[in-house]
Design a protein around this motif. Structure first.
Motif, PDB file in Angstrom:
ATOM      1  N   TYR A  32      -0.048  18.053  -4.101  1.00  0.00           N
ATOM      2  CA  TYR A  32      -0.471  17.368  -2.894  1.00  0.00           C
ATOM      3  C   TYR A  32      -1.987  17.386  -2.737  1.00  0.00           C
ATOM      4  CZ  TYR A  32      -0.671  16.179   2.079  1.00  0.00           C
ATOM      5  OH  TYR A  32      -0.949  15.596   3.282  1.00  0.00           O
ATOM      6  N   SER A  33      -2.591  18.560  -3.037  1.00  0.00           N
ATOM      7  CA  SER A  33      -4.027  18.652  -2.799  1.00  0.00           C
ATOM      8  C   SER A  33      -4.798  17.718  -3.738  1.00  0.00           C
ATOM      9  CB  SER A  33      -4.507  20.086  -2.955  1.00  0.00           C
ATOM     10  OG  SER A  33      -4.265  20.532  -4.266  1.00  0.00           O
ATOM     11  N   VAL A  34      -4.318  17.613  -4.988  1.00  0.00           N
ATOM     12  CA  VAL A  34      -4.998  16.697  -5.899  1.00  0.00           C
ATOM     13  C   VAL A  34      -4.741  15.259  -5.476  1.00  0.00           C
ATOM     14  CG1 VAL A  34      -5.238  15.947  -8.279  1.00  0.00           C
ATOM     15  CG2 VAL A  34      -4.832  18.365  -7.764  1.00  0.00           C
TER      16      VAL A  34
ATOM     17  N   ILE B 294       0.838  -1.219   0.000  1.00  0.00           N
ATOM     18  CA  ILE B 294       0.000   0.000   0.000  1.00  0.00           C
ATOM     19  C   ILE B 294       0.863   1.256   0.000  1.00  0.00           C
ATOM     20  CG2 ILE B 294      -1.662   1.339   1.353  1.00  0.00           C
ATOM     21  CD1 ILE B 294      -2.906  -1.227   2.286  1.00  0.00           C
ATOM     22  N   ARG B 295       1.943   1.235   0.815  1.00  0.00           N
ATOM     23  CA  ARG B 295       2.775   2.410   0.958  1.00  0.00           C
ATOM     24  C   ARG B 295       3.379   2.816  -0.377  1.00  0.00           C
ATOM     25  NH1 ARG B 295       7.264   1.525   5.107  1.00  0.00           N
ATOM     26  NH2 ARG B 295       8.039   0.382   3.315  1.00  0.00           N
ATOM     27  N   ASP B 296       3.826   1.804  -1.145  1.00  0.00           N
ATOM     28  CA  ASP B 296       4.401   2.127  -2.446  1.00  0.00           C
ATOM     29  C   ASP B 296       3.383   2.817  -3.345  1.00  0.00           C
ATOM     30  OD1 ASP B 296       6.762   1.158  -1.748  1.00  0.00           O
ATOM     31  OD2 ASP B 296       6.467  -0.852  -2.659  1.00  0.00           O
ATOM     32  N   THR B 297       2.160   2.303  -3.302  1.00  0.00           N
ATOM     33  CA  THR B 297       1.120   2.897  -4.136  1.00  0.00           C
ATOM     34  C   THR B 297       0.810   4.319  -3.669  1.00  0.00           C
ATOM     35  OG1 THR B 297       0.214   0.697  -4.281  1.00  0.00           O
ATOM     36  CG2 THR B 297      -1.126   2.486  -5.180  1.00  0.00           C
ATOM     37  N   ILE B 298       0.747   4.491  -2.336  1.00  0.00           N
ATOM     38  CA  ILE B 298       0.443   5.843  -1.818  1.00  0.00           C
ATOM     39  C   ILE B 298       1.438   6.845  -2.368  1.00  0.00           C
ATOM     40  CG2 ILE B 298       0.391   7.300   0.219  1.00  0.00           C
ATOM     41  CD1 ILE B 298      -0.618   5.021   1.831  1.00  0.00           C
ATOM     42  N   ARG B 299       2.692   6.439  -2.367  1.00  0.00           N
ATOM     43  CA  ARG B 299       3.708   7.367  -2.859  1.00  0.00           C
ATOM     44  C   ARG B 299       3.365   7.786  -4.292  1.00  0.00           C
ATOM     45  NH1 ARG B 299       8.308   4.348  -3.108  1.00  0.00           N
ATOM     46  NH2 ARG B 299       8.512   4.397  -0.836  1.00  0.00           N
ATOM     47  N   GLY B 300       2.988   6.777  -5.096  1.00  0.00           N
ATOM     48  CA  GLY B 300       2.622   7.091  -6.484  1.00  0.00           C
ATOM     49  C   GLY B 300       1.422   8.026  -6.549  1.00  0.00           C
ATOM     50  N   VAL B 301       0.434   7.754  -5.708  1.00  0.00           N
ATOM     51  CA  VAL B 301      -0.803   8.562  -5.761  1.00  0.00           C
ATOM     52  C   VAL B 301      -0.549   9.998  -5.329  1.00  0.00           C
ATOM     53  CG1 VAL B 301      -3.085   8.873  -4.741  1.00  0.00           C
ATOM     54  CG2 VAL B 301      -2.357   6.611  -5.476  1.00  0.00           C
ATOM     55  N   ILE B 302       0.136  10.143  -4.207  1.00  0.00           N
ATOM     56  CA  ILE B 302       0.264  11.472  -3.616  1.00  0.00           C
ATOM     57  C   ILE B 302       1.176  12.371  -4.451  1.00  0.00           C
ATOM     58  CG2 ILE B 302       2.248  11.165  -2.077  1.00  0.00           C
ATOM     59  CD1 ILE B 302      -1.074  12.501  -0.860  1.00  0.00           C
TER      60      ILE B 302
ATOM     61  N   MET C  28      -9.870  10.962  11.371  1.00  0.00           N
ATOM     62  CA  MET C  28     -10.460  11.736  10.283  1.00  0.00           C
ATOM     63  C   MET C  28     -10.472  10.900   9.024  1.00  0.00           C
ATOM     64  SD  MET C  28      -8.913  15.497  10.665  1.00  0.00           S
ATOM     65  CE  MET C  28      -7.429  15.132  11.536  1.00  0.00           C
ATOM     66  N   GLU C  29     -11.353  11.249   8.081  1.00  0.00           N
ATOM     67  CA  GLU C  29     -11.288  10.579   6.802  1.00  0.00           C
ATOM     68  C   GLU C  29      -9.950  10.919   6.159  1.00  0.00           C
ATOM     69  OE1 GLU C  29     -14.790  11.039   4.331  1.00  0.00           O
ATOM     70  OE2 GLU C  29     -16.015  11.266   6.132  1.00  0.00           O
ATOM     71  N   ILE C  30      -9.524  10.093   5.268  1.00  0.00           N
ATOM     72  CA  ILE C  30      -8.148  10.222   4.810  1.00  0.00           C
ATOM     73  C   ILE C  30      -7.885  11.536   4.087  1.00  0.00           C
ATOM     74  CG2 ILE C  30      -6.395   9.179   3.297  1.00  0.00           C
ATOM     75  CD1 ILE C  30      -6.926   7.719   5.919  1.00  0.00           C
ATOM     76  N   GLY C  31      -8.852  11.975   3.302  1.00  0.00           N
ATOM     77  CA  GLY C  31      -8.682  13.249   2.606  1.00  0.00           C
ATOM     78  C   GLY C  31      -8.467  14.378   3.599  1.00  0.00           C
TER      79      GLY C  31
ATOM     80  N   TYR D 180      -7.186  11.794  -4.471  1.00  0.00           N
ATOM     81  CA  TYR D 180      -7.150  10.416  -4.980  1.00  0.00           C
ATOM     82  C   TYR D 180      -6.983   9.436  -3.841  1.00  0.00           C
ATOM     83  CZ  TYR D 180      -6.813  12.218  -9.696  1.00  0.00           C
ATOM     84  OH  TYR D 180      -7.077  12.852 -10.872  1.00  0.00           O
ATOM     85  N   LEU D 181      -6.120   9.828  -2.934  1.00  0.00           N
ATOM     86  CA  LEU D 181      -5.864   8.964  -1.790  1.00  0.00           C
ATOM     87  C   LEU D 181      -7.147   8.701  -1.018  1.00  0.00           C
ATOM     88  CD1 LEU D 181      -3.333   7.690  -0.592  1.00  0.00           C
ATOM     89  CD2 LEU D 181      -3.226   9.571   1.033  1.00  0.00           C
ATOM     90  N   HIS D 182      -7.902   9.747  -0.927  1.00  0.00           N
ATOM     91  CA  HIS D 182      -9.181   9.662  -0.244  1.00  0.00           C
ATOM     92  C   HIS D 182     -10.044   8.565  -0.893  1.00  0.00           C
ATOM     93  CE1 HIS D 182     -12.381  11.230   2.252  1.00  0.00           C
ATOM     94  NE2 HIS D 182     -13.195  11.241   1.205  1.00  0.00           N
ATOM     95  N   SER D 183     -10.028   8.534  -2.237  1.00  0.00           N
ATOM     96  CA  SER D 183     -10.837   7.519  -2.921  1.00  0.00           C
ATOM     97  C   SER D 183     -10.275   6.121  -2.687  1.00  0.00           C
ATOM     98  CB  SER D 183     -10.869   7.761  -4.424  1.00  0.00           C
ATOM     99  OG  SER D 183     -10.924   9.114  -4.701  1.00  0.00           O
ATOM    100  N   LEU D 184      -8.973   6.044  -2.643  1.00  0.00           N
ATOM    101  CA  LEU D 184      -8.359   4.739  -2.436  1.00  0.00           C
ATOM    102  C   LEU D 184      -8.778   4.147  -1.103  1.00  0.00           C
ATOM    103  CD1 LEU D 184      -6.314   2.783  -3.720  1.00  0.00           C
ATOM    104  CD2 LEU D 184      -4.556   3.874  -2.336  1.00  0.00           C
ATOM    105  N   TYR D 185      -8.913   4.987  -0.128  1.00  0.00           N
ATOM    106  CA  TYR D 185      -9.271   4.529   1.214  1.00  0.00           C
ATOM    107  C   TYR D 185     -10.781   4.559   1.419  1.00  0.00           C
ATOM    108  CZ  TYR D 185      -4.524   4.338   3.019  1.00  0.00           C
ATOM    109  OH  TYR D 185      -3.237   3.990   3.264  1.00  0.00           O
TER     110      TYR D 185
END
Lengths: 745, 85
Positions: free
Chosen positions: A95-97, A17-25, A137-140, A101-106
């Motif tokens: 970061y804001s965008v 998951i962490r690797d993907t987060i890096r890509g998303v963020i 809090m929600e992830i977003g 996306y991260l929010h959707s992932l979670y």
């Protein structure tokens, strides 16, 4: 893949998951399959067996974000102050965008785990007993929160300083160090970063940026104002301030959040207008006097936003209209005073009404000032209040001129319009009862002498008065109209009656029978008069006819109001002349002779001296008769003028009517005084009858309110009326107080 | 004929001539109107009885309607008859 809870190896899954987060963020490329797998990984962690690992996932994610933002913080600062804003904006956009996306992932974590533990809206707004931290809090939101604490907290003040410098540069019209987009984006990031907050979402923006910005702007405005003031030119200053406010609003729209617009312009007005009111007022008078529309309109726009600042401008305008009005109607002379008076007033009124509509956008304050000024001018008493106000009389005369047959050269619609306009003035008149007296007197004359231009116009005018003043005000006028139609009917019936009985009166006979009380005919100056024999039969016939039809009524002939059409057969041409009865009687005596002395005529006709001379003079002046002395005396010989000629074959001798007018004016004014007393006494009795007991002041107030429609009574007059009612024992002073009255039944 | 009258328009006012100033029923002046009317004149006429007493028409009619049996003049108690001379 099954959705069943199962045992999961947290470390392995989190690593993926962490690797993907890096890509998303960082908005890097994330293949769809990977995205889908991570999505289900989040799910499986949340529902893991035997213990769900959602909390652990949350904690790890949070830690990751904190670390990420800390790395970004270093990157932002890498290039020094000059690039701080630019870098901040670049990373923030990313970061804001990414965090969205991260929010959707979670999604699963957000919906199933966090939202169920969340406080309700009500708890947030009203506070809940256990709001003490630890809240997930929600992830977003979490991502934004982390940004705020990890990025804005350490950098905020430095950013704001740079932003303010940039805006200053923009004000100075220098090239900006950073792009507008970056500035705006940075400023708005302070709003967006708290966008999820339900309570006070603008707090950070307001505290961190807006306040320093407004203070800095305030200083700037003060400075600017001081600079502009040095030119000492009010109109220029106002122009510039208006431009300035426009500019600042434009700037605010470019850079700031929309909630700040009003605050910016308010600051600007405070420092550039409200703090320099004295300076603005210094030119006020000249501006109004010169009616400099552009300046006034600027002044209005500027003062409008400052509380209570308008008053001085309003007062100046009021004074100006007053002066203009008084000049317009002062020193009027000549025959057409009434026309000039009304039309000048209307010109002034319309001019300023238009000015107020155009320059002051029909502002209520200014409309009020116009009303006050007109009221003052129209009810102004010349010579320090000693002379009576002539407006009611002049206005009534004006209407009379319009409604009379003689007004030539204007179309009916023009007359209509002028009459409608005169109501404007009428509304401002305090002494409406005086106007009514004059108006009804003139109406009576128009009706009796058949000088009305059109009955429709008369009716419309009366209805207008009724609208303005109520039924009571015009009831007498209406009664006069009724009498006219009743008389027309009566004339027809009389003619039928004559025909039936085969009676020939020898003349064309018409009559107006009026109700004694309804017509303002004054105390008819009664004079003995022996009716010419040519009329005797008609009068007798009509009287018997009338008494037959209307039992118990007594007719009184008002010879001074009757008129006749005569054919003059003794001249070269034959003329038709309209005269009054007394003039007719005099002329008829010349049937058998060409000359008579005044005394002879008077003895035959039995007229009293005053009437006789007045009418005799009018005949001499019209040249129908010659007199052998300059002034008419008993012995003066009157001779028929056999050489009389006139361009017209039909004319009217009116001189005798007009001579009465001055005396009538006085009479009218006196009768108004009497009527007012009666009106007030009636009002007092009415009020006391319903209230039984009333204090002095309350009574005066009520009487005043009741009579305001038709005139403004003086307190003294009301007191006098109370006294006279006490004398007449309608009311009495109560036993325990002299300031209180009670009604005596 | 030197001067002939082509047309003459007379003006006259009328007033009630009654043997009293006030109506015996409502005590209002005959020049005024009965208490139910707003304006004096043709709409609120006077009437005479054969006993020569005079009232506002509205007043005497009201009075007569309130007397079911004997229609009498309220002033002299004679039988009331309208005088239509």
């Amino acid at each position: 893949m099954s959705l069943k809870p199962r045992k999961v190896d947290f470390a392995a899954t989190w690593g993926a998951i962490r690797d993907t987060i890096r890509g998303v963020i960082t908005l890097d490329h994330v293949p769809r399959s990977v995205w889908n797998d991570r999505f289900s990984d989040v799910y499986s962690l949340c529902v893991a067996h035997p213990e769900p690992m959602a909390d652990r996932l949350y904690a790890e994610t949070k830690q990751y974000l904190i670390d990420h933002v800390a790395r970004l913080l270093n990157k932002v600062q890498e290039d020094g102050e000059a690039h701080l804003v630019k870098n901040y904006f670049t990373y923030w956009s990313q970061y804001s965008v990414g965090s969205q996306y991260l929010h959707s992932l979670y999604l699963y974590l957000n919906q199933q785990h966090i939202r169920t533990h969340k406080m309700s809206d009500a708890e947030i707004i009203y506070g809940s007993p256990d709001s003490s931290g630890g809240e997930q809090m929600e992830i977003g939101e979490l991502a934004l929160e982390v940004w705020q604490s990890g990025m804005i907290a350490p950098l905020g003040l430095r950013l704001v300083k740079l932003l303010l410098e940039a805006i200053d540069a923009d004000r100075a019209q220098k090239t900006l160090p950073v792009s507008i987009e970056a500035i705006r984006g940075t400023i708005l990031s302070f709003v967006e970063v708290q966008g999820y907050k339900k309570k006070a979402p603008l707090q950070l923006y307001q505290e961190l940026f807006e306040e320093p910005f407004l203070n800095a702007s305030g200083e700037h405005f003060k400075h600017d104002a001081a600079r502009l003031l040095q030119e000492r030119d009010v109109s220029l200053y106002m122009e510039k301030v208006k431009v300035k406010i426009e500019e600042e609003l434009f700037r605010a729209r470019r850079f700031l959040h929309s909630s700040s617009l009003a605050k910016v312009s308010q600051r600007c007005e405070t420092h550039m207008v409200a703090e320099h009111l004295e300076f603005l007022y210094s030119e006020c008078m000249n501006m109004v006097r010169g009616e400099r529309r552009r300046d006034l309109s600027n002044m209005y726009d500027l003062l409008k936003s400052v509380q209570n600042a308008m008053q001085i401008l309003v007062e100046t305008v009021l004074e100006h209209i007053k002066t203009q009005g008084l000049t317009a109607v002062g020193n009027l002379q000549g025959e057409n005073v009434h026309i000039n008076f009304v039309e000048n007033l209307l010109t002034v009124y319309n001019k300023y009404k238009q000015l107020i509509q155009e320059v002051f956008k029909s502002d209520q304050n200014f409309m009020g000032a116009l009303d006050k000024a007109c009221n003052y001018v129209i009810n102004h008493r010349p010579n320090g209040g000693k002379c009576p106000c002539r407006s009611p009389e002049l206005l009534a005369k004006y209407c009379d001129t319009l409604l009379k047959k003689s007004s030539k050269g204007i179309s009916e619609s023009e007359i209509e319009e002028k009459l409608a306009q005169s109501i404007t003035i009428f509304k401002y008149i305090d002494d409406k009862d005086v106007f009514q007296k004059f108006y009804s007197r003139m109406l009576a004359k128009r009706l009796i002498h058949q000088q009305t231009q059109s009955m429709d116009a008369e009716e419309t005018m009366i209805n207008r008065l009724k609208q303005a003043c109520g039924y009571e005000f015009t009831s007498k006028l209406h009664r006069m109209f009724t009498d006219m139609s009743v008389s027309a009917d009566l004339n027809n019936k009389f003619q039928v009656y004559l025909k039936q009985d085969n009676i020939d009166l020898g003349i064309n006979f018409g009559i107006y029978v009026l109700q004694a009380g309804a017509w303002p005919l004054g105390q008819a100056i009664v004079t003995p008069f022996s009716l010419p024999q040519q009329l005797e039969k008609s009068v007798q016939m009509f009287e018997s006819f009338y008494h037959h039809r209307f039992n118990g009524r007594k007719l009184t002939w008002l010879h001074h109001l009757c008129q006749a059409e005569l054919r003059l057969g003794h001249l070269k041409k034959s003329y038709v002349v309209t005269v009054q009865t007394f003039q007719m009687a005099i002329l008829l005596l010349f049937e058998s002779t060409n000359s008579l002395t005044c005394k002879e005529i008077r003895d035959t006709l039995q007229l009293n001296t005053e009437h006789f001379y007045r009418h005799a003079i009018s005949l001499v002046e019209s040249k129908l008769l010659w007199a052998d002395t300059e002034e008419l005396k008993e012995t003066t010989v009157l001779r028929l003028n056999m050489d009389y000629s006139n361009k017209r074959t039909k004319f009217r001798i009116t001189a005798a009517v007009q001579k009465e007018s001055q005396q009538e004016v006085e009479q009218t004014i006196n009768s108004v005084e009497e009527d007012r007393k009666m009106y007030l006494q009636a009002a007092i009795v009415r009020i006391m009858k319903s209230r039984k007991v009333l204090k002095h002041n309350a009574l005066i107030q009520e009487v005043y309110a009741q009579s305001k429609v038709s005139f403004a009574p003086s307190v003294q007059l009301i007191k006098k009326c109370i006294e006279s009612l006490i004398d007449k024992q309608y009311i009495e002073r109560t036993a325990h107080s002299s300031e209180e009255y009670s009604y005596v039944a | 004929m030197k001067v002939t009258i082509k047309k003459w328009t007379g003006v006259a006012t009328w007033k009630w001539v009654a043997n009293d100033d006030n109506c015996g029923i409502c005590r209002m002046a005959f020049d005024g109107c009965c208490p139910d009317c707003k304006l004096p004149g043709d709409d609120c006429p006077l009437v005479w009885g054969q006993c020569s007493h005079c009232f506002h028409m509205h007043c005497i009619v009201k009075w007569l309607q309130s007397q079911p049996v004997n229609q009498q003049c309220p002033m002299c108690r004679q039988e009331w008859k309208f005088n239509n001379k």
